[in-house]
Design a protein around this motif. Structure first.
Motif, mmCIF file in Angstrom:
data_model
loop_
_atom_site.group_PDB
_atom_site.id
_atom_site.type_symbol
_atom_site.label_atom_id
_atom_site.label_comp_id
_atom_site.label_asym_id
_atom_site.label_seq_id
_atom_site.Cartn_x
_atom_site.Cartn_y
_atom_site.Cartn_z
ATOM 1 N N PHE A 59 17.058 42.179 -2.176
ATOM 2 C CA PHE A 59 15.907 42.780 -1.733
ATOM 3 C C PHE A 59 14.506 42.243 -2.589
ATOM 4 C CE2 PHE A 59 16.666 46.030 1.163
ATOM 5 C CZ PHE A 59 18.206 45.945 1.338
ATOM 6 N N ASP A 76 14.600 49.660 1.148
ATOM 7 C CA ASP A 76 14.426 50.530 2.097
ATOM 8 C C ASP A 76 14.249 52.139 1.407
ATOM 9 O OD1 ASP A 76 17.199 49.034 3.240
ATOM 10 O OD2 ASP A 76 15.422 49.217 4.282
ATOM 11 N N ARG A 82 16.035 54.206 -1.444
ATOM 12 C CA ARG A 82 17.434 53.849 -1.448
ATOM 13 C C ARG A 82 17.643 53.502 -2.768
ATOM 14 N NH1 ARG A 82 20.109 49.283 2.538
ATOM 15 N NH2 ARG A 82 22.176 50.053 2.542
ATOM 16 N N ARG A 152 19.353 54.577 16.298
ATOM 17 C CA ARG A 152 18.383 54.826 15.154
ATOM 18 C C ARG A 152 17.327 55.534 15.609
ATOM 19 N NH1 ARG A 152 17.273 49.260 11.809
ATOM 20 N NH2 ARG A 152 16.804 50.643 10.148
ATOM 21 N N LYS A 185 7.819 48.959 10.962
ATOM 22 C CA LYS A 185 9.060 48.211 11.782
ATOM 23 C C LYS A 185 9.709 48.901 13.012
ATOM 24 C CE LYS A 185 12.751 50.170 8.638
ATOM 25 N NZ LYS A 185 13.670 50.107 7.517
ATOM 26 N N HIS A 186 10.500 48.195 13.894
ATOM 27 C CA HIS A 186 11.031 46.676 13.745
ATOM 28 C C HIS A 186 10.223 46.111 15.083
ATOM 29 C CE1 HIS A 186 14.013 49.169 12.450
ATOM 30 N NE2 HIS A 186 14.199 48.423 11.544
ATOM 31 N N ARG A 196 22.026 44.264 18.855
ATOM 32 C CA ARG A 196 20.721 44.319 18.462
ATOM 33 C C ARG A 196 20.095 43.091 17.829
ATOM 34 N NH1 ARG A 196 20.320 47.266 12.574
ATOM 35 N NH2 ARG A 196 22.129 46.168 11.578
ATOM 36 N N MET A 229 7.548 44.323 9.711
ATOM 37 C CA MET A 229 9.052 43.697 10.078
ATOM 38 C C MET A 229 9.366 43.402 11.357
ATOM 39 S SD MET A 229 12.797 45.183 8.940
ATOM 40 C CE MET A 229 12.467 45.614 7.231
ATOM 41 N N TYR A 232 15.187 42.362 15.178
ATOM 42 C CA TYR A 232 16.081 41.392 15.559
ATOM 43 C C TYR A 232 16.338 40.861 16.665
ATOM 44 C CZ TYR A 232 18.909 43.056 11.087
ATOM 45 O OH TYR A 232 19.446 43.187 9.933
ATOM 46 N N ASP A 264 13.753 40.990 9.680
ATOM 47 C CA ASP A 264 14.582 41.875 9.238
ATOM 48 C C ASP A 264 15.831 41.230 8.471
ATOM 49 O OD1 ASP A 264 16.028 44.770 11.187
ATOM 50 O OD2 ASP A 264 16.318 44.035 9.110
ATOM 51 N N TRP A 265 16.822 41.704 8.121
ATOM 52 C CA TRP A 265 17.590 41.128 7.189
ATOM 53 C C TRP A 265 18.708 40.441 8.296
ATOM 54 C CZ3 TRP A 265 14.140 43.183 4.838
ATOM 55 C CH2 TRP A 265 13.947 43.197 3.601
ATOM 56 N N GLY A 289 22.364 42.745 8.326
ATOM 57 C CA GLY A 289 21.594 43.737 7.727
ATOM 58 C C GLY A 289 22.018 44.808 6.919
ATOM 59 N N SER A 399 20.592 51.568 6.849
ATOM 60 C CA SER A 399 19.992 51.298 5.799
ATOM 61 C C SER A 399 19.055 52.438 5.251
ATOM 62 C CB SER A 399 19.263 50.068 6.288
ATOM 63 O OG SER A 399 18.101 50.305 7.261
ATOM 64 N N GLU A 479 22.753 53.374 12.509
ATOM 65 C CA GLU A 479 22.254 51.841 12.692
ATOM 66 C C GLU A 479 23.643 50.928 13.121
ATOM 67 O OE1 GLU A 479 20.111 50.474 9.320
ATOM 68 O OE2 GLU A 479 20.381 48.430 9.852
HETATM 69 C C1 GLC Z 1 18.526 46.378 8.169
HETATM 70 C C2 GLC Z 1 17.502 47.040 9.074
HETATM 71 C C3 GLC Z 1 16.359 47.301 8.602
HETATM 72 C C4 GLC Z 1 16.378 47.563 7.114
HETATM 73 C C5 GLC Z 1 16.931 46.073 6.435
HETATM 74 C C6 GLC Z 1 17.160 45.925 4.817
HETATM 75 O O1 GLC Z 1 19.454 45.777 9.075
HETATM 76 O O2 GLC Z 1 17.352 46.521 10.547
HETATM 77 O O3 GLC Z 1 15.570 48.333 8.929
HETATM 78 O O4 GLC Z 1 15.315 47.649 5.930
HETATM 79 O O5 GLC Z 1 18.226 45.756 7.254
HETATM 80 O O6 GLC Z 1 18.260 46.986 4.820
#
Ligand code: GLC
Length: 734
Positions: A59, A76, A82, A152, A185-186, A196, A229, A232, A264-265, A289, A399, A479
C-alpha cells in the motif's frame, strides 16, 4: 585566544550562509504547486521518475529519497481506515494503535439523502486517515447499483447517478479538506463481482454517459478528487486501468483531471497500454486485490523496469513518464508535503457521534402497520432473535473490512435502550459460518435446534425483534463474488414464518447492503432497513426503534419483488453475469436501471427508490415553478411548502423528478433531478425552494455524440418517493 575567536566567527558565518542558501523550489511550500512540480521533475533522474509510477509495497509507492520528497502511503477504505497490513503481505500487522471508527456503509449515507452529512462523513474519515499518516484514502466507490446480486453494492451509493453525485462530491471535499486524497472508484462499469478481473463490458454511449459516468464526472469536476482508481474489468476490450477512451479521452482530456490514476490491485496487465492509456500509478500487480502476490516483485511491475527499458531505448518518449511523475508529485505536494494541513484524530467520541448520526439518518422505515413502531414503553418483554443481532458487521466484505475500537451490536443497543423497562430475551435463531473472504463457510449449527429455541422464546414475548439480513461473508455482500440468490440465506424465511405463527407482533430489522426477497412481506407488520451501520449501529437502531429518533432515510435503490423483475435479469446471461465462455457482457437494460426500469416497464416494486416512512406525517402544498417556460441555460426554481402534521420532530425529503412529454428518443418515465431534506417540528411548515438547471433535462444523443436539450413540454414530478408523486407541473423549454 584571538585566533580561536576568529575561527569560531568564520565557522558561524559560513554556516549561516550555508543555511540561508536557497531552499530548492520543490521543497518551498510558499511556492505554487505547479512550480514545485516542474522544479522537482527537472531535478529528477529517469529512474526516479519511473520509480514513482509503481508500488514499492502492498500500500505504498516511492517518493524521491535523494530530494527529500516523501513516499505515498494509501489505505482502504470507504467506511473507515483499514488496519495496518504487513509491508508486503495481505495479513494484518497486528499493531495496537490502529483501531478506528467504522462509519456506516455508503448505501446508508446515500439513504440519508443529506449532502451535509456526506461532508461530515468525509471530514471525519479524512481526520482518521490523516492521523494514521495515509495520504490517499481508497474511496468513495460510486459504481451504480444495477443488480441486487452485486457483492459490493453496500460500498456504493445506489442506482441513481444524480443521488450518487450529490453524496460523493461533499464526501470527497470533506476528506480532502484534511489534506488526504480521496480516490474515487472503480472507474468504470464495475457493477458486479463475478469475473471482475476480466468481464468485458459493452453498452451504448448513451447509457455510459447518462447512468454510469455522471457520479465519476461530478467527483472529478465538482469534487476535484485528487486521485481515481481504475476498475478491474474491461470496457470494449480494454482493461479499465489502462483504457484510452475512459482515461485519456474522457477523464483527462474532457474532464481535465489533473490527479493520479491508480490501478486497482492487480488491474494492470501490460506495459504498452499502462504507459500509453492513462495509468499513472500501478499497484498490487499479480494479486486479485485480496490475496497473495509474488513477493518483492516490484521491479518487475509493468511500469517498473519494462517501462524504464522502453524509455531508455527511445521507443517511448520521456514526456510519457513526465506526465505520470508530474501528477504523482502534485498529489504528494497536495497531501504529505502540505505542512499546513491538519493533524487529524482517531477513533474519537466526536467521530463515533458522526457515525451514529449518519446511521440514524440513513435507516429506512420500510413498513409500519398498526403503529407497531416506535416500541411503546409499556412493552414488558422483547424477544430479540437472529444472528445479525450479535454478529460483527465491521469485519468482512473484503477490502472495506475494519478493525474497530468498538462496535455496538443491535442486541447491545436494544438492551441499553429497553433493558430498564422490558426483559430482553435473545436467541440466535439461525447461524452462518465464520467469515471467509473467498469461500462460503458452511453453517456449523443445528438449524432445527436453533429454530425451535427461537420460536419458543418468541411465543412467550410481547414483541419480537428479528434481526436478520446478509452478513458481508462471501456471497453475502462481499467483494470478489456476487450473491447466488435474491432471498435471505440460512433459512431465515422459514424461521420468520415459524415465529409469525406463534407471535404476529414482529419488527424485522434488516442488516444488509442489498435488496432481498420478502415472501413473508404481508405477515410482517414492521420492517426497518438498517444497513451496515458501523461502530454505533446498535445504538442507532435502538434510537429508531424507540422513537428517540424519527426515521428519515429513503431507499437509494429499488427492492424488486422477485429477481426476474430487475433490469439486469431481463435479458439473459449476456446481460448478467455475461457470456460464460468469453466473459463478454452487454448492458442490454441500457439507460433503464432501477426505478427507471420499473417505472418505464410498469413493473411494481416491493419498495421503490426514494421510499421511506416516518413516525410523523407530512403535507406538501403550495407547489410552484418560477415560470411556465424557460430558455436553455435558465434555472428552474421549484417551490413547495412542507408541513409536519404529526407529533414527532421529523424530516422529509422532497424529491423532484423530470420527464419529457414528447422526445425524439426513448426516455425513462421520469428521472431524479433534485431533492432536499427538510427538518420540521410538529406543526412546523417550511417553504422549500429547489433549483434545476435546464441542461440537466438533456439526454445524451447517440447520433450527435453529445448532450441534447429538445424544446417542448417537460413535466416536473414532485413527491416524497419515486412512487409517491404528489404534484406534476408541466413546463416549457423553448
Ligand atoms: C481491492 C478492491 C479495491 C481496494 C484494493 C486495495 O481489490 O477492488 O477497492 O481498494 O483492492 O485493497
Amino acid at each position: 585566544m584571538k585566533k580561536k575567536f576568529l575561527f569560531v566567527c568564520l565557522v558561524a558565518a559560513v554556516s549561516v550562509a550555508g543555511f540561508s542558501q536557497k531552499v530548492p523550489t520543490y521543497l518551498d511550500d510558499s511556492k505554487p504547486i505547479e512550480q514545485r512540480v516542474a522544479a522537482a521533475l527537472a531535478a529528477m533522474t529517469l529512474e526516479e521518475k519511473v520509480a514513482l509510477c509503481h508500488a514499492q509495497s502492498k500500500f505504498s509507492s516511492k517518493g524521491v529519497p535523494r530530494l527529500g520528497i516523501p513516499e505515498l502511503w494509501m489505505s482502504d477504505g470507504p467506511h473507515g481506515v483499514r488496519a495496518e497490513l504487513l509491508y508486503d503481505e495481505w495479513s494484518q500487522a497486528n499493531w495496537n494503535n490502529d483501531s478506528c471508527t467504522a462509519f456506516p456503509a455508503l448505501t446508508c449515507l446515500a439513504a440519508s439523502f443529506n449532502p451535509d452529512l456526506a461532508h461530515l462523513y468525509g471530514t471525519a474519515i479524512g481526520e482518521e486517515a490523516r492521523y494514521r499518516n495515509k495520504s490517499v484514502l481508497l474511496g468513495p466507490g460510486v459504481n451504480m447499483y444495477r443488480t441486487p446480486l452485486n457483492g459490493r453494492n453496500f460500498e456504493y451509493m445506489g442506482e441513481d447517478p444524480f443521488l450518487a453525485s450529490r453524496i460523493a462530491v461533499p464526501y470527497i471535499k470533506g476528506v480532502q479538506s484534511i489534506g488526504v486524497a480521496a480516490c474515487v472508484k472503480h472507474f468504470a462499469l464495475n457493477n458486479q463481482e463475478n469475473w471482475r478481473m476480466n468481464v468485458d463490458v459493452n453498452l451504448s454511449d448513451r447509457a455510459l454517459r447518462e447512468i454510469y459516468l455522471p457520479a465519476f464526472k461530478a467527483a472529478i469536476t465538482e469534487g476535484k478528487a485528487w486521485s481515481l482508481m481504475g476498475a478491474y474489468n474491461k470496457f470494449r476490450g480494454q482493461h479499465c486501468c489502462h483504457n484510452d477512451l475512459l482515461l485519456n479521452q474522457i477523464l483527462k482530456k474532457e474532464w481535465k483531471f489533473d490527479g493520479v490514476v491508480i490501478s486497482d490491485w492487480g488491474g494492470t496487465h501490460n506495459t504498452q497500454e499502462a504507459a500509453l492509456n492513462g495509468l499513472d500509478l500501478e499497484m498490487g500487480t499479480n494479486t486479485n486485490g485480496m490475496t497473495a502476490s509474488i513477493a518483492n516483485s516490484y521491479n518487475s511491475y509493468y511500469l517498473a523496469n519494462p517501462f524504464l527499458q522502453e524509455l531508455r531505448s527511445g521507443k517511448m518518449d520521456v514526456s510519457i513518464v513526465n506526465d505520470k511523475a508530474s501528477r504523482i508529485l502534485r498529489l504528494i505536494f497536495r497531501t504529505i508535503m502540505d505542512r499546513k494541513r491538519p493533524f487529524g484524530s482517531l477513533a474519537t467520541p466526536e467521530h463515533a457521534a458522526v457515525a451514529r448520526k449518519i446511521a440514524q439518518e440513513g435507516i429506512v422505515l420500510l413498513k409500519n402497520d398498526q403503529q407497531t413502531l416506535p416500541i411503546s414503553p409499556s412493552v414488558k418483554s422483547i424477544a430479540v432473535i437472529g444472528e445479525n443481532a450479535t454478529r460483527s458487521m465491521t469485519v468482512g466484505g473484503g477490502s472495506s473490512e475494519l478493525k474497530v475500537k468498538y462496535e455496538v451490536s443491535p442486541l447491545e443497543g436494544i438492551k441499553s435502550r429497553f433493558g430498564k423497562t422490558a426483559t430482553i430475551d435473545y436467541s440466535l435463531g439461525y447461524g452462518s459460518g465464520k467469515y471467509q473472504y473467498d469461500k462460503v463457510a458452511p453453517s456449523p449449527y443445528d438449524a432445527l435446534k436453533l429454530r425451535t429455541e427461537a420460536v419458543a422464546k418468541a411465543a412467550k414475548a410481547e414483541l419480537v425483534v428479528f434481526v436478520g439480513g446478509l452478513n458481508k461473508n462471501s456471497e453475502q455482500d462481499c467483494e470478489g463474488r456476487d450473491r447466488v440468490s435474491y432471498g435471505l440465506p440460512f433459512e431465515q424465511d422459514l424461521l420468520l414464518t415459524e415465529i409469525l405463527k406463534v407471535n404476529p407482533h414482529v419488527v424485522l430489522v434488516l442488516i444488509s447492503g442489498n435488496a432481498v426477497e420478502m415472501p413473508w412481506i404481508k405477515e410482517v407488520p414492521a420492517i426497518v432497513q438498517a444497513w451496515y451501520g458501523g461502530t454505533e449501529s446498535g445504538n442507532a437502531i435502538a434510537d429508531i426503534l424507540s422513537g428517540d429518533i424519527n426515521p428519515s432515510g429513503k431507499l437509494p435503490f429499488t427492492f424488486p419483488v422477485k429477481l426476474e423483475d430487475n433490469s439486469a435479469a431481463a435479458f439473459g446471461e449476456i446481460a448478467y453475469p455475461g457470456d460464460a465462455k468469453t466473459h463478454k457482457q452487454e448492458y442490454k437494460d441500457d439507460i433503464l436501471i432501477g426505478y427507471r426500469w420499473h417505472d418505464t416497464k410498469a413493473i411494481k416494486p416491493l419498495f421503490a427508490f426514494g421510499h421511506g416512512l416516518s413516525y410523523s406525517s407530512f403535507q406538501l402544498s403550495g407547489f410552484a415553478t418560477s415560470k411556465p417556460s424557460y430558455q436553455a441555460g435558465d434555472s428552474i426554481v421549484v417551490s413547495v411548502q412542507v408541513k409536519n402534521t404529526g407529533k414527532y420532530d421529523g424530516a422529509q425529503v422532497v424529491q423532484v423528478y423530470a420527464s419529457q412529454t414528447k422526445s425524439s428518443v426513448m426516455r425513462p418515465k421520469k428521472e431524479l433531478k433534485a431533492f432536499q431534506k427538510v427538518f420540521l417540528k410538529p406543526n412546523e411548515a417550511k417553504k422549500v425552494t429547489i433549483k434545476i438547471r435546464t441542461k440537466d433535462l438533456a439526454f445524451f444523443s447517440e447520433s450527435a455524440k453529445d448532450w441534447k436539450l429538445e424544446s417542448g413540454e417537460f413535466v416536473l414530478h414532485i413527491g416524497t418517493s419515486s412512487d409517491n408523486i404528489v404534484k406534476s407541473i408541466p413546463i416549457n423549454i423553448n
